[in-house]
Design an enzyme around this catalytic site. Structure first.
Site, PDB file in Angstrom:
ATOM      1  CB  THR A 204      -0.766   0.121   1.489  1.00 18.89           C
ATOM      2  OG1 THR A 204      -1.413   1.271   1.210  1.00 18.89           O
ATOM      3  CG2 THR A 204      -0.414   0.243   2.532  1.00 18.89           C
ATOM      4  CG  HIS A 205       2.021   3.235  -3.038  1.00 16.63           C
ATOM      5  ND1 HIS A 205       2.121   2.263  -3.891  1.00 16.63           N
ATOM      6  CD2 HIS A 205       2.552   4.303  -4.229  1.00 16.63           C
ATOM      7  CE1 HIS A 205       2.125   2.109  -5.194  1.00 16.63           C
ATOM      8  NE2 HIS A 205       2.202   3.180  -5.122  1.00 16.63           N
TER       9      HIS A 205
END
Ligand code: UD1
Length: 371
Positions: A204-205
């Site tokens: 996740t970014h």
């Protein structure tokens, strides 16, 4: 002919690899790679040049981190001087990052034709910086290379001239096919003591997830509760900063079933996706890679620029609600063999793995007509 390729962020290096290899071998093309320096850590950039055997960029603009305006403006200022000196015949920009938009805008204003790789992808969420970058880049490009039929339709709906659009397939698929045998030999499973199909891979970014403390907390809570399997979590620099700030990193580190690691190389990532029971991600590229490698994918967003994968039933758009993530993941894990069999028989809307070849042919034919 002189082609300048502008890249700067991790996914752009990967999706350009097959194009770089072909263009470098072509006697009619002189290719100059310009790295904006948007990503600068070894794990975010140099590692991909090494493992994909790419030539060194001829210039690095070293723009580094900053706000969107700072990053975009710094690229434009430094790039303008370089392009004025180099005078390329065509500038190629891949993807949807700030480097893509800055490269396209600077070139278009210098009246240099812009070729956009991965044109026409849309999430229809203008809150995402990438969506703004994609739309604006497409509208100032002369050659638009679309990965799918749906991307072509998106451009036509926006009134883009049909003659500018070339549906080539996805260059990320080319790269995957070319690198798969190397990825399969990678030792990451042994290194992390993992058994195939007994772990999930999480990344996740996206700013809308990691810069929003509630979404970040919901995602971490979901993977803490998902303790029936191992979860491998390579942490992007932005995510690491936010996890530290919100003290969630310590909490995650205490969980026996969660393995937190640094950002991984391409071959490591592909090997991990291929052998995972499940991928959980908000990355655009990993949704497609999971699809090609027949691994079910939960997308931690409410929308995607790759609806093809959702329509085919390979990708589940779940968002960031803890309970929903946990429930969908458990449901997939219960039926995983059946789901994987189904994935193996799906059609591939992303082309034949020869997108870069088609892109090079289209650029050459454009150049011939312009002379
Ligand atoms: C960018 C792209 C996104 C792509 C992603 C892949 C835009 C708007 N977004 O987002 O489309 O999916 O790359 O990673 O261009 N940082 C480091 N070291 C690095 C790079 C970044 O510490 O090598 C830090 C920066 O300080 C920054 C944060 O990570 O605060 C995010 O970097 P940024 O350049 O904004 O891009 P990404 O979020 O990675």
């Amino acid at each position: 002919m002189n082609i300048a390729l502008i890249l700067g962020a991790r996914p752009q290096i990967i999706k350009s690899a097959s194009f770089i290899h072909l263009a470098s071998q072509d006697l009619q093309i002189s290719l100059n790679i310009i790295h904006t320096g948007q990503h600068y850590d070894y794990e975010m950039t140099k590692i991909f040049f090494e493992e994909l055997s790419l030539p060194e960029p001829m210039a690095n603009l070293n723009v580094g981190s900053g706000t969107h305006a700072q990053q975009t403006a710094r690229i434009m200022l430094r790039l303008e001087k370089l392009l004025q000196r180099q005078k390329p015949d065509v500038v190629v920009v891949p993807g949807d990052t700030n480097s893509t938009l800055a490269g396209a805008l600077t070139s278009a204003k210098l009246h240099i034709p812009v070729a956009h790789i991965e044109a026409g992808a849309r999430s229809y969420d203008m809150y995402m910086p990438e969506e703004i970058n994609r739309c604006l880049t497409d509208h100032c490009s002369t050659l638009l290379f679309t990965p799918t039929e749906n991307c072509t339709r998106n451009l036509l709906k926006e009134g883009i001239d049909k003659a500018k659009i070339h549906q080539t397939g996805d260059t990320m698929y080319d790269v995957l096919l070319q690198q798969l045998s190397k990825a399969e030999k990678n030792q990451i499973l042994e290194k992390l003591a993992l058994t195939p199909k007994t772990y999930a891979l999480l990344t996740t970014h996206r700013p809308e997830n990691v810069n929003n403390p509630e979404n970040l907390k919901n995602i971490t809570e979901a993977i803490i509760r998902l303790n029936q399997l191992t979860i491998v979590f390579p942490v992007h620099p932005r995510t690491q900063k936010q996890l530290r700030k919100t003290r969630l990193l310590k909490k995650l580190e205490k969980q026996k079933h969660i393995k937190i690691v640094k950002p991984l190389g391409y071959h490591e990532t592909i090997k991990l996706i291929k052998n995972a029971a499940l991928v959980l991600t908000d990355s655009g590229g990993m949704q497609k890679e999971a699809f090609w490698l027949n691994t079910p994918c939960i997308t931690l967003r409410k929308i995607t620029e790759w609806p093809e994968t959702v329509k085919l039933g390979a990708n589940y758009l779940i968002g960031t609600n803890t309970q929903k993530i946990k429930e969908k993941a458990s449901e997939i894990l219960e039926k995983k063999d059946e789901i994987i069999e189904k994935l193996k028989n799906l059609p591939n809307p992303f082309g034949e793995g020869d997108a870069s070849q088609k892109i090079i042919e289209a650029i050459k034919s454009f150049q011939k007509k312009s002379n």
